[in-house]
Design an enzyme around this catalytic site. Structure first.
Site, PDB file in Angstrom:
ATOM      1  N   SER A   1       0.798  -1.229   0.000  1.00 57.18           N
ATOM      2  CA  SER A   1       0.000   0.000   0.000  1.00 57.18           C
ATOM      3  C   SER A   1       0.828   1.275   0.000  1.00 57.18           C
ATOM      4  O   SER A   1       0.280   2.358  -0.133  1.00 57.18           O
ATOM      5  CB  SER A   1      -0.940   0.012   1.214  1.00 57.18           C
ATOM      6  OG  SER A   1      -0.200  -0.019   2.412  1.00 57.18           O
TER       7      SER A   1
ATOM      8  N   LYS B   1      -6.955   3.381   8.464  1.00 61.94           N
ATOM      9  CA  LYS B   1      -6.022   4.368   7.914  1.00 61.94           C
ATOM     10  C   LYS B   1      -6.618   5.766   7.949  1.00 61.94           C
ATOM     11  O   LYS B   1      -5.923   6.744   8.270  1.00 61.94           O
ATOM     12  CB  LYS B   1      -5.635   3.987   6.481  1.00 61.94           C
ATOM     13  CG  LYS B   1      -4.827   2.700   6.388  1.00 61.94           C
ATOM     14  CD  LYS B   1      -4.551   2.323   4.940  1.00 61.94           C
ATOM     15  CE  LYS B   1      -3.735   1.037   4.853  1.00 61.94           C
ATOM     16  NZ  LYS B   1      -3.473   0.609   3.463  1.00 61.94           N
TER      17      LYS B   1
END
Length: 842
Positions: A730, A773
Site C-alpha cells: 500500500s 487508515k
C-alpha cells in the site's frame, strides 16, 4: 490384580528402620536416608510406568546402629507405591504411601549404590490369586480367628463408616489375608510384627496373630467396663491398663481412618451417574468404567485415575442449560450501556436473539472479533454473556502450543487431564455458555502438535456436536455453545480455521468516540478505583480531548485509561494531604470534616471535601501531571522540503501514518532502501522508480535527450522508525510521490496522505484497512486523503463526522495521485491521461 502387577526377579529395596509392612496393609514411610532418597529420585520420580512403582520394603532392626545392609531382615514385602508427597525446596523431603502385595525372601544383594537392589524369591501369592484351596487345610483355627475378628469389630462403634467397611471385608476377603490385615491394624510391637512377617506358612501365621487379636479384645472389653462403671478404677495397675487401651483404641481408629470408605464412595458415584442425565453413549461408557472400578483393588494407581474420570463424567453439564433472555429491547439497552460504538457487534447479537425467538434449536454462532488492542473485544464478550443470561468462560490461547490443551490427554498417561474446553464446561456448569477464545491469532506450534488444527473440530458447526476429548473419550455436544474468538490480525490465523469463523472487524475509535467513552465510562471507573468522587476531581471535556490528541495516539483506549489513572493518583495525593490526621477508618471518611457552626449550637455543617475542592484539571494542571506533550503536529515542518510524503499503513495496533523520505546524490544509478522493509515493499519501491523513469517527461522532470533519469545518480528512500518492521504493497503510490518530489524539486502538500498499490502500467489497485487508515489520518490532522477508486465502497464504514473533516480523492491511475498530491498538479500529466482515455475507447 495379578494380571496387572507381577513381582520381578530383581527388586529395588526401601529399607525401613523399626517399621514392618505386611501384605494387604498400607503404610506411610518417610524417606530420610540417602539410599532411600536416591531410589525415590532415580526410579520412582523419573519413570512413569507401573513396573517402576513396584519396590521391596525390608524392615531393619531399630536398635542396629550399622549403616550397611548386613542387618536387613531376610524377609520383606513387595509393595506398590500409591502416592509420593513432599517437596524439593529448600531441601528434598519425601514420604511414600505404599501398599503391601506379598512376601519375598532375600537371596542376594546385587547392587548397593546408589540404592540397593536384590535378587528375591516370592514366598506367597499376590492379591487376586487366592483360591478356596488355600484355606481348606486350616481347620478350626481360621473359624476361631474370624469369630474373634467379628468380636473385635462388635466392640467398636459400628456407626463409623470405616468400621462398617471392616465388617464387610470380613465376609468378602479371603481367609488367608486376615492375619496380615488385622496385625497391621491392632497394636503390636516390632518383634511381634516380625514374627507374623516370618510366618510364611498360613496356619503358623494364624497361630501367631490370634493371641495379639485376643489381647486387643480384652483391652476393649476392659475399656467398656470402665465406661459403664463396673470396674474398680481405684486400682492403679488397672487404671494404667485402661489408659493404655484407650490409646490403643484411638490408634486403632486412626488406622481405620487412613483408608477412605471406598465402597460408600462407589455407591455415591453410582447414584451421581444415575442423576446426571447422561446420554446413552456416555452412560454406557461410564457404567463400563464403574464395573471395572468395583473389581479393582484400591491400591492400584489406576483406581484413582478411574474414579477421577467418573467424577468428571458426573460433573459435566450433559443436559443442564441456562435459559436465554430473549428481550431484544432490553438486550440493546444493556449493550449500549456497557459499550459505546461497536455497532457491528451489537447488531450481530441482536440478530442472534431475534432468530432464537423464532427457533429454539438454533446452533450457537462462532464469531471472531478482529481489531487492534484496547477497543473492547474481550469486554464485549463478557457483556454479551450477561445480556443473554448465560454463563461466561474465558480461555486465553496466547502462546498455546500443545494440542492437548484443547483436546486433553489420553488417560494412559500419568497426570492426564481433560482439555480446556471440557474443563471450562465443568466449571460453568451449563452446556450453552459463552466461550471467549482470547488471542486466537497467537497460537503456537510445537512437537506436541498444532492447537489450531485441534480447534478445527471445536469451531466447526457441523462437527462440534460430537466433539471428542481425548481424556473423556466420548462425544460431547458443543453445538449450543456460543464461541467468540478475538484476534488482532487474521494474517496469522490458518486459513481452514479462519474459514470456520464469522469474522467481524472492530476498528479503532474516533476522537469523538474516545471522548464519549472517557466521559461516560473511563473517568467514573478511575474515580471509583482511586477512592475519589466527582466532588473532589473534575476532568472537563477539553482536558480529555487534549489528553487524547497530545498524550495518546492509539486505536483503543488503554493508554487513555492509564493517563486518566495518572491524573487520579496525582489528585489522590492532594486529597490525602488535605485530610485531617485523625481520620483513619472508612466510617470517619464518610463524615469527613464535619465542622460545627459556632452560632447553631449542636447543628453540624457536613462537608465531604476540603474548601479548595473540587480540583479541576485544566491544560496547565495536565502538563504538570503528565509532563510535556508527547505528540505534536509535525506535518508542515517535515513536508517543507522536497522528497517527503505521508503514507498510511495498517498494523495490528490500528492505522498509522507513515512518513517516506528520499534523497538524491551523485552515484552510479543505485536505489538504496532502509527502514527494515519487507520484500513486498522493496518490490513496490523498484516498481515506483521504474514508473517514474518511464514517465519522466510527463512528470516535468528535466533530463537530457537520450539519457536515463538515474544516470550518475543514486536514490536513497528511507522509512523512519527503523526498529519497526514494515511490509505490504500500500506504500507504492507514496513512494512515487516522493520520487517525483525529489526529481522535480517540488514539495508534496503537507495536509495530504495517500495509500494504494501500484502496477507497472500506472494503475492504482485497492488496499485493505481503509477505515483504520482514515482514522489515523484524522488523528494526525490530515485534511485530504488519496485512496484507490475501487476502495470507495469502504468509505461507508467511516463515521460521518470524519467524512466532513477530511476530503477524499479517488484515484484510478498514478497520474490522478500526483495531480492531487502536488499544489497546482502537472499539466503534462493531464494531457497524457486524456490520451490514455481516448485510446481506451477505441
Amino acid at each position: 490384580m495379578s494380571s496387572n502387577i507381577s513381582i520381578p526377579h530383581r527388586l529395588p529395596l526401601l529399607v525401613v528402620s523399626g517399621g514392618v509392612l505386611l501384605p494387604g496393609s498400607s503404610m506411610r514411610i518417610p524417606v530420610n536416608t540417602p539410599r532411600n532418597m536416591n531410589m525415590v529420585k532415580s526410579r520412582i520420580l523419573r519413570h512413569n510406568t507401573l513396573s517402576s512403582t513396584v519396590i521391596g520394603v525390608v524392615p531393619k532392626d531399630p536398635e542396629s546402629v550399622k549403616d550397611d545392609l548386613s542387618s536387613l531382615h531376610p524377609i520383606g514385602t513387595a509393595a506398590v507405591v500409591v502416592q509420593v508427597t513432599g517437596t524439593n525446596w529448600p531441601k528434598p523431603a519425601y514420604s511414600l504411601l505404599v501398599t503391601g502385595l506379598c512376601r519375598f525372601g532375600l537371596e542376594s544383594i546385587v547392587q548397593e549404590s546408589p540404592y540397593p537392589v536384590a535378587v528375591v524369591n516370592q514366598l506367597d501369592k499376590l492379591p487376586g490369586e487366592d483360591n478356596e484351596s488355600d484355606s481348606a487345610g486350616l481347620g478350626d483355627i481360621a473359624d476361631v480367628f474370624r469369630e474373634q475378628a467379628n468380636a473385635l469389630v462388635e466392640l467398636l462403634d459400628v456407626t463409623i463408616p470405616v468400621v462398617k467397611k471392616l465388617k464387610r471385608l470380613l465376609d468378602s476377603l479371603p481367609v488367608a489375608r486376615l492375619p496380615d490385615i488385622f496385625t497391621a491394624i491392632i497394636k503390636a510391637s516390632y518383634n511381634e510384627k516380625i514374627k507374623v512377617l516370618d510366618a510364611v506358612d498360613v496356619e503358623a501365621r494364624f497361630r501367631k496373630t490370634l493371641p495379639l487379636l485376643e489381647r486387643q479384645i480384652e483391652g476393649l472389653k476392659l475399656l467398656r467396663q470402665t465406661k459403664q462403671g463396673h470396674l474398680n478404677t481405684k486400682d492403679p495397675h488397672k487404671n494404667k491398663r485402661v489408659i493404655d487401651f484407650k490409646k490403643e483404641l484411638r490408634k486403632l481408629q486412626r488406622n481405620f481412618n487412613e483408608n477412605e470408605n471406598e465402597v460408600d464412595e462407589i455407591a455415591e458415584l453410582e447414584q451421581k451417574l444415575k442423576s446426571a442425565c447422561l446420554p446413552e453413549h456416555a452412560l454406557l461408557a461410564a457404567t463400563k468404567e464403574l464395573k471395572r472400578l468395583k473389581k479393582m483393588p484400591t491400591a492400584l494407581p489406576e483406581y484413582a485415575i478411574t474414579r477421577t474420570y467418573l467424577e468428571l463424567m458426573t460433573e459435566l453439564p450433559w443436559s443442564k442449560s441456562s435459559k436465554d433472555v430473549l428481550d431484544i429491547s432490553k438486550a440493546r439497552h444493556d449493550l449500549d450501556e456497557d459499550h459505546y460504538g461497536l455497532e457491528k457487534l451489537k447488531k450481530r447479537v441482536i440478530e442472534y436473539l431475534a432468530v432464537r425467538q423464532l427457533k429454539n434449536t438454533l446452533k450457537g454462532p462462532i464469531l471472531c472479533f478482529v481489531g487492534p488492542p484496547g477497543v473492547g473485544k474481550t469486554s464485549v464478550g463478557r457483556s454479551i454473556a450477561q445480556t443473554l443470561g448465560r454463563t461466561f468462560h474465558r480461555i486465553s490461547l496466547g502462546g498455546c502450543c500443545d494440542q492437548s490443551d484443547i483436546r486433553g490427554h489420553r488417560r494412559t498417561y500419568i497426570g492426564s487431564m481433560p482439555g480446556r474446553i471440557i474443563h471450562g464446561l465443568k466449571l460453568v456448569g451449563t452446556n450453552n455458555p459463552v466461550f471467549l477464545l482470547d488471542e486466537i491469532d497467537k497460537l503456537g506450534k510445537s512437537l506436541q502438535g498444532d492447537p489450531a488444527s485441534a480447534l478445527l473440530e471445536v469451531l466447526d458447526p457441523e462437527q462440534n456436536n460430537t466433539f471428542t476429548d481425548h481424556y473423556l473419550n466420548v462425544p460431547f455436544d458443543l453445538s449450543q455453545v456460543l464461541f467468540i474468538a478475538t484476534a488482532n490480525s487474521i494474517s496469522t490465523i490458518p486459513a481452514p480455521l479462519l474459514d470456520r469463523m464469522e469474522v467481524i472487524h472492530v476498528p479503532g475509535y474516533t476522537q469523538e468516540e474516545k471522548i464519549e467513552i472517557a466521559m461516560h465510562h473511563l473517568i467514573s471507573k478511575q474515580l471509583k478505583e482511586h477512592g475519589l468522587s466527582a466532588e473532589q476531581l473534575q476532568i472537563p471535556q477539553d482536558t480529555v480531548k487534549l489528553t487524547i490528541s497530545r498524550y495518546t495516539r492509539e486505536a483503543g483506549v488503554r493508554k487513555l485509561e492509564r493517563k486518566l489513572g495518572a491524573i487520579c493518583r496525582a489528585v489522590a495525593v492532594k486529597v490525602a494531604e488535605s485530610h485531617p490526621k485523625t481520620v483513619q477508618d472508612s466510617e470517619e471518611k464518610k463524615d469527613l470534616l464535619q465542622i460545627k457552626k459556632p452560632d447553631q449550637g449542636n447543628d453540624v455543617l457536613e462537608m465531604s471535601h476540603p474548601p479548595d475542592m473540587p480540583i479541576v484539571i485544566d491544560e496547565l494542571a495536565l502538563k504538570d501531571i503528565l509532563g510535556p506533550l508527547i505528540y505534536e503536529s509535525e506535518m508542515s515542518e517535515r513536508l517543507s522540503q522536497p522528497g517527503v510524503a505521508v503514507g498510511l499503513a495498517w498494523t495490528a495496533m490500528g492505522g498509522e501514518i507513515m512518513f517516506v523520505e528520499a534523497t538524491r546524490m551523485d552515484g552510479d544509478g543505485r536505489l538504496t532502501l532502509t527502514g527494515q522493509l519487507g520484500d513486498v515493499m522493496k518490490e513496490s519501491a523498484r516498481l515506483a522508480l521504474n514508473w517514474v523513469r518511464s514517465h519522466a517527461v510527463q512528470c516535468g522532470i528535466e533530463t537530457k535527450p537520450g539519457t536515463d533519469l538515474m544516470e550518475n545518480t543514486d536514490i536513497h528512500v528511507h522509512f523512519p522508525a527503523g526498529a519497526v518492521g514494515k511490509d505490504g504493497p500500500s506504500a507504492g503510490v507514496t513512494i512515487v510521490a516522493v520520487l517525483v518530489s525529489i526529481f522535480t524539486g517540488r514539495c508534496v502538500r503537507s495536509d495530504v496522505a495517500m495509500t494504494g498499490e501500484l502496477t507497472l502500467r500506472g494503475l492504482v489497485l485497492p488496499v485493505g484497512g481503509i477505515k483504520e487508515k482514515v482514522l489515523a489520518a484524522h488523528r494526525a490532522g490530515i485534511k485530504k486523503v488519496i485512496i484507490p477508486k475501487r476502495n470507495e465502497k469502504d468509505l461507508v464504514e467511516v463515521p460521518q463526522n470524519i467524512q466532513k473533516d477530511i476530503e477524499f480523492s479517488l484515484a484510478k491511475r498514478l497520474e490522478d495521485v500526483l495531480q492531487q498530491a502536488f499544489e497546482g498538479g502537472f499539466p503534462s500529466l493531464k494531457e497524457a491521461t486524456a490520451t490514455i482515455s481516448q485510446n481506451s475507447k477505441l
